[in-house]
Scaffold this active site. Structure first.
Site, PDB file in Angstrom:
ATOM      1  N   MET A  14       0.865  -1.166   0.000  1.00 15.11           N
ATOM      2  CA  MET A  14       0.000   0.000   0.000  1.00 15.11           C
ATOM      3  C   MET A  14       0.909   1.225   0.000  1.00 15.11           C
ATOM      4  SD  MET A  14      -3.067   1.042  -0.253  1.00 15.11           S
ATOM      5  CE  MET A  14      -4.028  -0.393   0.153  1.00 15.11           C
ATOM      6  N   GLU A 141      11.601  -7.046  -5.875  1.00 10.53           N
ATOM      7  CA  GLU A 141      11.123  -6.588  -4.566  1.00 10.53           C
ATOM      8  C   GLU A 141      10.782  -7.766  -3.657  1.00 10.53           C
ATOM      9  OE1 GLU A 141       9.401  -2.120  -5.484  1.00 10.53           O
ATOM     10  OE2 GLU A 141       7.971  -3.761  -5.338  1.00 10.53           O
ATOM     11  N   ASP A 238       2.208  11.542 -15.578  1.00  9.25           N
ATOM     12  CA  ASP A 238       2.815  10.858 -14.436  1.00  9.25           C
ATOM     13  C   ASP A 238       3.443   9.576 -14.965  1.00  9.25           C
ATOM     14  OD1 ASP A 238       3.527   9.609 -12.107  1.00  9.25           O
ATOM     15  OD2 ASP A 238       1.538   9.661 -11.190  1.00  9.25           O
ATOM     16  N   ASP A 244       6.370  -0.925 -15.240  1.00 10.70           N
ATOM     17  CA  ASP A 244       5.553  -2.090 -14.887  1.00 10.70           C
ATOM     18  C   ASP A 244       4.541  -2.387 -15.994  1.00 10.70           C
ATOM     19  OD1 ASP A 244       6.851  -2.447 -12.455  1.00 10.70           O
ATOM     20  OD2 ASP A 244       5.496  -1.094 -11.406  1.00 10.70           O
TER      21      ASP A 244
END
Length: 296
Positions: A14, A141, A238, A244
């Site tokens: 989050m 990650e 943005d 990704d």
């Protein structure tokens, strides 16, 4: 067209985003202008993007047994990502990214939390399921040993593995050899190949190494010559999540059976559309948007 079955092994988090006129110095308090929570994590971003582009996507990850974990799972479900293999960790909080947007830049503190529990053993438990997939995608990650295990497992099973080596860190040469597709940006490629010239690295890994160059496009070596597949010019709002989106689109196209150049054009178009919206997942396009953009 049959939907390709894709497993995404990676992080879910989050993002807690604060916007301010300036970032505070040590010991200083400043007033913020806005605050919002948005689902993120490179694995989750790529899973959502691939699902929006028409793939049958299964996330393999971990969340905490908390409110953020529930929100992350609900976001997956609302975007059509299967969550059968996202298991809660009772003794760990969900991963979070604490982001300050100020002075035209961002500062980020990541707390990995439950993402550290995407272990080699956790992935090995999913072996039988992974064998049924058309493609597996992974990023960095999750723990390094999980990346190593996944590369070995996919090679054993004969399942193509697309690795996006971000965030940047060195990986063993064995992993580079085992993966089917490797998609670093220029900075990540320099780290992975110890400063080797991009042209040299590309020639050593034909039709496997794809170096993304932002607005310029993506470069690879097809066995005979170096090829640059150009991006699609847009006015960005943005750029968060563009990488990704590129990886998800490339993986989806490859899993559907498109050839490399066609897959890269598809991925470039998806990435270009993603930067015209706000947030990592907010700008990720649907399949029809990408296909329309390819024919305009």
């Amino acid at each position: 067209m049959r939907k390709p079955k894709i497993a995404v092994i990676g992080s879910s988090s989050m993002d807690l985003v604060v916007t301010s006129n300036r970032r505070p110095g040590a010991g200083e308090t400043v007033l913020g202008e806005s605050f919002e929570t948005v689902p993120g994590g490179k694995g989750a971003n790529q899973a959502v993007a691939a699902a929006r582009l028409g793939a049958d996507v299964y996330m393999i990850g971990r969340v905490g047994e908390d409110a953020y974990g529930e929100a992350i799972l609900n976001n997956f479900k609302s975007n059509g990502v299967q969550t059968d293999y996202v298991e809660p960790v009772t003794h760990e909080r969900s991963g979070t990214a604490h982001i300050i947007l100020a002075e035209g830049d961002n500062s980020i503190v990541v707390v990995k939390g439950a993402n550290d529990h995407v272990t080699p053993a956790y992935v090995k438990e999913k072996r039988d399921f992974i064998e049924t997939c058309d493609l597996v995608m992974i990023q960095q990650e999750v723990p390094e040993e999980t990346v190593i295990e996944t590369a070995q497992l996919c090679q054993e099973l004969g399942v193509p593995l697309l690795m996006n080596p971000a965030p940047a860190r060195e990986i063993p040469d064995t992993v580079v050899e085992q993966v089917s597709y490797l998609t670093p940006n220029e900075h990540e490629a320099a780290l992975l190949f110890h400063g080797e010239e991009p042209a040299t690295a590309l020639k050593k890994h034909p039709n496997k190494l794809f170096i993304t160059e932002g607005a310029a496009g993506v470069r690879y070596f097809n066995g005979k010559e170096e090829v640059l597949v150009p991006s699609f010019p847009v006015k960005p709002i943005d750029t968060t999540g563009a990488g990704d989106t590129f990886n998800a689109a490339f993986g989806t196209a490859i899993a559907e059976g498109m050839d490399l150049k066609e897959s890269l054009r598809f991925a470039n178009r998806a990435a270009s559309l993603s930067v015209t919206g706000f947030g990592a997942q907010g700008g990720m396009p649907r399949r029809e948007e990408v296909e329309r953009g390819l024919t305009e």
